[in-house]
Structure formats: structure tokens, C-alpha cells
Design a protein around this motif. Sequence first.
Motif, PDB file in Angstrom:
ATOM      1  N   VAL A  66       7.785  -1.870   3.780  1.00 12.21           N
ATOM      2  CA  VAL A  66       6.853  -1.319   2.914  1.00 12.21           C
ATOM      3  C   VAL A  66       5.386  -1.919   4.150  1.00 12.21           C
ATOM      4  O   VAL A  66       4.680  -2.550   4.967  1.00 12.21           O
ATOM      5  N   GLN A  67       4.436  -0.964   3.666  1.00 12.06           N
ATOM      6  CA  GLN A  67       3.141  -1.169   4.310  1.00 12.06           C
ATOM      7  C   GLN A  67       1.849  -1.763   3.760  1.00 12.06           C
ATOM      8  O   GLN A  67       1.857  -1.746   2.869  1.00 12.06           O
ATOM      9  N   ASN A  68       1.348  -2.637   4.109  1.00 16.89           N
ATOM     10  CA  ASN A  68       0.513  -4.134   3.646  1.00 16.89           C
ATOM     11  C   ASN A  68      -1.095  -3.582   3.794  1.00 16.89           C
ATOM     12  O   ASN A  68      -1.411  -2.564   4.685  1.00 16.89           O
ATOM     13  N   ARG A  69      -1.530  -4.318   2.937  1.00 16.46           N
ATOM     14  CA  ARG A  69      -2.520  -3.851   3.247  1.00 16.46           C
ATOM     15  C   ARG A  69      -3.617  -4.286   3.903  1.00 16.46           C
ATOM     16  O   ARG A  69      -5.003  -3.906   4.675  1.00 16.46           O
ATOM     17  N   LEU A  70      -3.225  -4.914   5.695  1.00 14.04           N
ATOM     18  CA  LEU A  70      -3.698  -4.918   6.599  1.00 14.04           C
ATOM     19  C   LEU A  70      -2.992  -4.380   7.510  1.00 14.04           C
ATOM     20  O   LEU A  70      -3.534  -3.473   8.692  1.00 14.04           O
ATOM     21  N   GLY A  71      -2.102  -3.236   6.985  1.00 18.85           N
ATOM     22  CA  GLY A  71      -1.734  -1.603   8.021  1.00 18.85           C
ATOM     23  C   GLY A  71      -0.197  -2.132   8.559  1.00 18.85           C
ATOM     24  O   GLY A  71       0.429  -1.445   9.506  1.00 18.85           O
ATOM     25  N   LEU A 126       8.679   7.117   7.637  1.00 17.46           N
ATOM     26  CA  LEU A 126       9.077   7.092   6.029  1.00 17.46           C
ATOM     27  C   LEU A 126      10.368   6.865   6.595  1.00 17.46           C
ATOM     28  O   LEU A 126      10.649   7.817   7.964  1.00 17.46           O
ATOM     29  N   GLY A 127      11.820   6.134   6.036  1.00 15.56           N
ATOM     30  CA  GLY A 127      13.187   5.845   6.054  1.00 15.56           C
ATOM     31  C   GLY A 127      13.336   7.133   5.906  1.00 15.56           C
ATOM     32  O   GLY A 127      13.032   8.318   5.012  1.00 15.56           O
ATOM     33  N   VAL A 165       0.512  -1.128   0.252  1.00  9.50           N
ATOM     34  CA  VAL A 165      -0.106  -0.237  -0.220  1.00  9.50           C
ATOM     35  C   VAL A 165       0.829   1.442  -0.126  1.00  9.50           C
ATOM     36  O   VAL A 165       0.616   2.681  -0.828  1.00  9.50           O
ATOM     37  N   ARG A 166       2.339   1.367   0.953  1.00  7.09           N
ATOM     38  CA  ARG A 166       2.988   2.049   0.890  1.00  7.09           C
ATOM     39  C   ARG A 166       4.461   1.581   1.362  1.00  7.09           C
ATOM     40  O   ARG A 166       4.001   1.434   1.924  1.00  7.09           O
ATOM     41  N   VAL A 167       5.304   2.533   0.156  1.00  6.67           N
ATOM     42  CA  VAL A 167       6.355   1.962   1.036  1.00  6.67           C
ATOM     43  C   VAL A 167       7.185   3.592   2.041  1.00  6.67           C
ATOM     44  O   VAL A 167       7.259   3.711   1.058  1.00  6.67           O
ATOM     45  N   VAL A 168       7.673   2.232   2.575  1.00  7.79           N
ATOM     46  CA  VAL A 168       8.388   3.233   3.577  1.00  7.79           C
ATOM     47  C   VAL A 168       9.409   3.657   3.928  1.00  7.79           C
ATOM     48  O   VAL A 168      10.186   4.544   3.584  1.00  7.79           O
ATOM     49  N   ALA A 169      10.837   2.192   2.887  1.00 10.33           N
ATOM     50  CA  ALA A 169      12.111   2.018   3.055  1.00 10.33           C
ATOM     51  C   ALA A 169      12.289   1.313   1.475  1.00 10.33           C
ATOM     52  O   ALA A 169      10.968   0.688   1.900  1.00 10.33           O
ATOM     53  N   SER A 170      13.819   1.647   1.223  1.00 16.32           N
ATOM     54  CA  SER A 170      13.939   0.895   0.276  1.00 16.32           C
ATOM     55  C   SER A 170      15.252   0.816   0.527  1.00 16.32           C
ATOM     56  O   SER A 170      15.958   1.961   0.129  1.00 16.32           O
ATOM     57  N   ARG A 171      16.123  -0.442   0.623  1.00 12.28           N
ATOM     58  CA  ARG A 171      17.905  -0.340   0.211  1.00 12.28           C
ATOM     59  C   ARG A 171      18.280  -1.165  -1.013  1.00 12.28           C
ATOM     60  O   ARG A 171      17.726  -2.202  -0.135  1.00 12.28           O
ATOM     61  N   SER A 172      19.193  -1.445  -1.758  1.00 13.12           N
ATOM     62  CA  SER A 172      20.094  -1.926  -2.510  1.00 13.12           C
ATOM     63  C   SER A 172      21.193  -2.380  -1.727  1.00 13.12           C
ATOM     64  O   SER A 172      21.626  -2.659  -0.965  1.00 13.12           O
TER      65      SER A 172
END
Length: 268
Positions: free
Chosen positions: A88-93, A239-240, A71-78
Amino acid sequence: MPPRTALTVWPLEGIPEIEAGADLVDVIARAAGDDLADGDILVVTSKIVSKAEGRFVVADDREDAITAETVRVVASRSTPNGSTTRIVQNRLGMVSAAAGVDASNTPEGTVLLLPVDPDASARAIAAGLRERLGVEVGVLVSDTLGRAWREGQTDHAIGAGGVHVFEDLRGGTDAEGRPLVVTMPCVADELAAAADLVKGKAARRPVAVVRGRADLVGALDLPGARSIVRPLEKDMFRLGADEAYAEGFAAGLARGRDADAEVFSSGP
């Protein structure tokens, strides 16, 4: 409340590999036999709930399944090996790595999603066991999650049926008589973590029983584990760090451009 003297936790043995359509109430009841008593809390690994609900998805690329559940990306890292870790935040919150999509111990070419509604699943299992065995038990559905600021993972409650998920001590006093203002332990998560100590990750023991906290077992319509998820408006870390910086930089840059455009349009 009577004094708490001991907490006993043990795994249920003999639970077979779960397939789509399996009756978890029957499976758990057979494994438990006559060992359950009023006030026991069963902690059920989410994987077997998902398998029973047929939550398999054909996916050559796990990343596509993660995207679909996000649903929403909080942070991503390579990572050094070239892959990308996404929080991420998934559909369950829930905020977690990979949206809870699991590729371990699943048929080749498939991944396993979390249950559709873990609270509803927990309530159904609790209701079924109460009716079949004649004992008032509670049920938690657990999953493994990481923790911000701490390495490693622990099990958390993602579904609850007939269990108080919080022990609200606000309004009381501590041993020195000082008022408790914010103290509200998430006992559902504590119970899930305790149960994982005896279930293990590779021991094929997906269900454990916790005895000693009968005070936490109650009506099936108690608030479920969804109530544990912190609302976005209360999330101070939505957010990250890198993502927050980028968002702030972009907003500042946009305001600067708007200001320049206003000066230019107004003329000297």
C-alpha cells in the motif's frame, strides 16, 4: 571533489531501550561521546524514533492499523497460511508492505507506527547534535523495505536532515566522455543500506555512523527523504499486475455497457 578512498561504518554501542518521551539527541550524544567529526552521517532506525515519539497504537488486530495508515492499495495477495499481504501507499507517500506498521518488539496488544514526519525528526536530531557536540553531522532515519522485482529487503532512508539525498550527475560525463542524462544515485538509500550491515536486526544497535562522505552533509533545510518518493503521475507501476488487469477489465466492460445503452436509446 577530493578522491574518495574509504567509507567507514560503525554502530554506536550502549543505546538503551527507548521509551516514549526519550530525548534521542541526548541518548545518541552520550553513546557517540567524542567520536563524531564534521561530515559524519548518523543513520537512525525509525523504530527508536517512533518509540520516542510515542507512536504506539493499541490494536488487537494489526490489519486494522494497516488500514488506518493506508492511502491507496497497490496490490494484495492471499498467502498459503490464510493471511493477506498488502502492498500500500501510506500517508507518507511510501509504497511498502503493511504501511510500515510494525508489531515486533512492542508491548503486547500494541503496534508501532512510523514517525509522524521522518524528515522533521531527522532535522531535529541533526540540529540537536550539531548544537550539543559542535560538529556538523547529517542524520538519516531508516526503515526496512522490500524492492519490486527482487527478493529480500534492504534499509532505505525515510527521513533526512542535513544530508543530500541524491547525487545528481546529470549534465556531466562518464569516464569515456559520454554525457550522463539520467544518472542520479539515491545516496541516502545507499547509506541507509550500508549502515544496516553493522546495525543488524536483532543486535540492539539502532544507530550507526557513516564516515567518508562529508560532501553529502549540508544545510538543515536541504530537501528531505520525502523528495525520494516518486510522484504518482510518474509511477509506471502504480498497481499490481492483477489489480491493473481488473481495473482495465472493469473500465472496458463499463464502456461496452455505455455503448450498448446508447445504441438501444437511439433506436433502429
